[in-house]
Scaffold this active site. Structure first.
Site, PDB file in Angstrom:
ATOM      1  N   SER A  50       0.938  -1.227  -0.025  1.00 10.97           N
ATOM      2  CA  SER A  50       0.099   0.115   0.010  1.00 10.97           C
ATOM      3  C   SER A  50       0.896   1.254   0.143  1.00 10.97           C
ATOM      4  O   SER A  50       2.039   1.063   0.359  1.00 10.97           O
ATOM      5  CB  SER A  50      -0.954   0.060   1.253  1.00 10.97           C
ATOM      6  OG  SER A  50      -0.010   0.217   2.398  1.00 10.97           O
ATOM      7  N   ASP A  82      -1.570  -1.675  -4.009  1.00 11.10           N
ATOM      8  CA  ASP A  82      -2.685  -1.934  -3.328  1.00 11.10           C
ATOM      9  C   ASP A  82      -3.250  -0.586  -2.618  1.00 11.10           C
ATOM     10  O   ASP A  82      -2.548   0.313  -2.299  1.00 11.10           O
ATOM     11  CB  ASP A  82      -2.465  -2.726  -2.270  1.00 11.10           C
ATOM     12  CG  ASP A  82      -3.736  -3.509  -1.601  1.00 11.10           C
ATOM     13  OD1 ASP A  82      -4.842  -3.586  -2.185  1.00 11.10           O
ATOM     14  OD2 ASP A  82      -3.731  -3.834  -0.421  1.00 11.10           O
TER      15      ASP A  82
HETATM   16  C1  PGH Z   1      -7.425  -6.390   1.349  1.00 10.85           C
HETATM   17  C2  PGH Z   1      -6.904  -7.174   2.371  1.00 10.85           C
HETATM   18  N1  PGH Z   1      -6.276  -5.549   0.753  1.00 10.85           N
HETATM   19  O1  PGH Z   1      -6.392  -4.670  -0.245  1.00 10.85           O
HETATM   20  O2  PGH Z   1      -8.273  -6.314   0.620  1.00 10.85           O
HETATM   21  O3  PGH Z   1      -7.969  -7.432   3.106  1.00 10.85           O
HETATM   22  O4  PGH Z   1      -8.041  -7.177   5.594  1.00 10.85           O
HETATM   23  O5  PGH Z   1      -9.232  -9.092   4.879  1.00 10.85           O
HETATM   24  O6  PGH Z   1      -6.780  -9.032   4.625  1.00 10.85           O
HETATM   25  P1  PGH Z   1      -7.922  -8.282   4.713  1.00 10.85           P
HETATM   26 ZN    ZN Z   2      -8.225  -4.141  -0.522  1.00 17.51          ZN
END
Ligand code: PGH
Ligand code: ZN
Ligand code: CA
Length: 308
Positions: A50, A82
């Site tokens: 992220s 992400d």
């Molecule tokens: C997610 C992770 N990242 O983009 O969607 O989801 O919190 O369920 O691991 P969780």
């Molecule tokens: Zn997500």
């Protein structure tokens, strides 16, 4: 192998009805755990950062580590952004060596989401053919800096999805079908709208992505709480949800929370059981092994094991 463009991995997954796991990392040990798991499982894998992870680990550091490990691996590894929310996030990662990006404009009105996604697609496709995932509909929960209350969450509308993909040109679509980010997804039974996945898949044909897909293992939560933690009322996806979601058209499944919980459980337990320990390797090493085991189990559930 060199880092792989995610679009290439998607083709086989879409044809053969399995999903590739996206696992988030921001440090050395998580990355080692994920890539070793992929290697041992003979599975393609997506490692993701992220913008928060990039701030924490440093873009050039994280890319260099991933490239080095991917080059040594015999399975394909894609490095993915992400939940990028701005065109500048996309440019930074495409220019920095990522092979896939997500532009998340789901908090904007539809037209603005389309415009932002189209700009991200134009930039990414014209700079090395980098794959773009977009999001339509809104998941609840917390992901790094983004927090969405339950009453602001909304499921993906299939008609809107058709228009969105046609006008934005994205390669894959994250759909909101009842999951949420973090450790507190459901009260009572998990509720996922599998029919909605099938309807959207039938109309779009492109790879669909399931976010918020951690199962929130009760055993990890119990260990955390036993060794001084406080994680109450946590609940995630049922085990059989992966297979159902994949059968209906999901080709990428995002998992972050499950790795964090396992990590926390092992670190808390180790520190408490070994009060004299102060070598980080003896604390982080066992946590890394445990995270690897979680990733391997997920790869089996997603059907990606043996596909590389
Ligand atoms: C997610 C992770 N990242 O983009 O969607 O989801 O919190 O369920 O691991 P969780
Ligand atoms: Zn997500
Ligand atoms: Ca979002």
């Amino acid at each position: 192998m060199p880092l792989e463009i995610l679009g290439k991995m998607y083709q086989k997954a879409n044809r053969e009805y399995y999903a590739i796991g996206q696992f988030n990392f921001s440090n050395l040990e998580f990355l080692q755990a994920i890539i070793d798991a992929a290697e041992e499982s003979k599975s393609p894998v997506i490692v993701a950062c992220s913008t928060g992870a990039i701030k924490y680990g440093g873009l050039r550091n994280l890319v260099a580590l991933t490239r080095t490990m991917a080059e040594k691996a015999s399975v394909p590894v894609s490095l993915h952004l992400d939940h990028g929310t701005k065109l500048d996030d996309i440019k930074m990662c495409v220019d920095g060596g990522f092979t896939s990006v997500m532009i998340d404009g789901s908090h904007h009105p539809l037209d603005e989401n389309i415009r932002l996604t189209r700009d991200a697609v134009q930039y990414s496709h014209s700079h090395g053919g980098i794959t773009v995932e977009a999001e339509l509909g809104r998941l609840g929960g917390i992901e790094d800096d983004i927090k969405v209350d339950a009453h602001h969450a909304c499921l993906t509308d299939p008609d809107e999805a058709v228009r969105f993909v046609k006008e934005s040109g994205c390669d894959a679509l994250a759909v909101a079908v009842g999951t949420s980010h973090g450790a507190y997804k459901f009260k009572g039974e998990s509720k996922i709208d599998f029919d909605r996945i099938a309807v959207i898949k039938k109309r779009l044909g492109i790879p669909l992505v399931l976010h918020g897909a951690s199962s929130v293992d009760p055993e990890s939560v119990a260990i955390i709480n036993q060794f001084g933690g406080k994680i109450e009322d946590a609940k995630g996806l049922d085990k059989d949800s992966y297979a159902k979601a994949i059968k209906n058209g999901i080709n990428k499944v995002n998992i972050d929370t499950d790795l964090r919980l396992k990590w926390t459980a092992v670190v808390r337990k180790t520190l408490q059981e070994k009060p004299n320990e102060f070598d980080p390797r003896n604390v982080l090493g066992p946590a890394r092994d445990a995270v690897k085991a979680v990733v391997k189990e997920k790869m089996k559930l997603l059907g990606s094991a043996g596909k590389a």
